[in-house]
Enzyme design. Structure first.
Site, PDB file in Angstrom:
ATOM      1  N   HIS A  75      11.531  -6.171   7.195  1.00  0.00           N
ATOM      2  CA  HIS A  75      12.259  -7.103   8.288  1.00  0.00           C
ATOM      3  C   HIS A  75      12.183  -6.562   9.624  1.00  0.00           C
ATOM      4  CE1 HIS A  75      15.015  -4.611   6.067  1.00  0.00           C
ATOM      5  NE2 HIS A  75      15.669  -4.371   7.215  1.00  0.00           N
ATOM      6  N   GLY A  76      12.643  -7.272  10.581  1.00  0.00           N
ATOM      7  CA  GLY A  76      12.441  -6.679  12.005  1.00  0.00           C
ATOM      8  C   GLY A  76      13.615  -5.661  12.316  1.00  0.00           C
TER       9      GLY A  76
END
Length: 154
Positions: A75-76
């Site tokens: 995920h970012g």
């Protein structure tokens, strides 16, 4: 059931997982290419801006998203939150384990969450993977079976 929402919430928000965002039994890739593939599925479906894919790679430089049991949840970084348009996930499974910094991974679940929803999504995925049979066999399942496990829908 995995992603429970009220009827009103369902109507107001985008579906968290679409069948088109589940790619099964892929040929092995590098860790970076696996992250890009999971991120691109999110971008192509309108969950995130294209820049979010780079933010997923950036996260991996500072914090491994390897979760154990052949699972990674890229995920970012926090700074990329503004690039998330809607919460969603993508799933990529591999025929053979890929190398995730010395760890074998066969399932990559890309995550994008609006606000703090990514924490809820991470928790729900982790909970589903607590089932030993599911965890051991997840990468061998077809698209419909994975969709059912993660959504509770047929």
């Amino acid at each position: 059931m995995f992603f429970k929402k009220s009827k009103q919430e369902k109507q107001e928000s985008k579906v968290l997982l679409q069948r088109k965002n589940i790619i099964v039994k892929c040929d092995p890739l590098t860790k970076e290419d696996a992250i890009k593939k999971a991120g691109q599925l999110l971008a192509d479906s309108g969950y995130v801006d294209q820049e979010y894919v780079a933010a997923m790679l950036e996260r991996e430089k500072t914090f491994s998203t390897f979760m154990g049991n052949g699972l990674a949840l890229p995920h970012g970084v926090e700074a990329a939150k503004k690039q998330v348009k809607a919460s969603g996930i993508s799933v990529v499974t591999f025929k053979e384990p890929i190398d995730w910094d010395g760890n074998p991974v066969q399932t990559v679940i890309g995550i994008a969450g609006v606000g703090d929803e990514h924490l809820e999504i991470l928790s729900m995925v982790a909970e589903a993977m607590l089932d030993e049979e599911i965890c051991e066999n997840f990468a061998s399942y077809d698209t419909d079976h994975i969709y059912h496990i993660l959504t509770g829908k047929e």
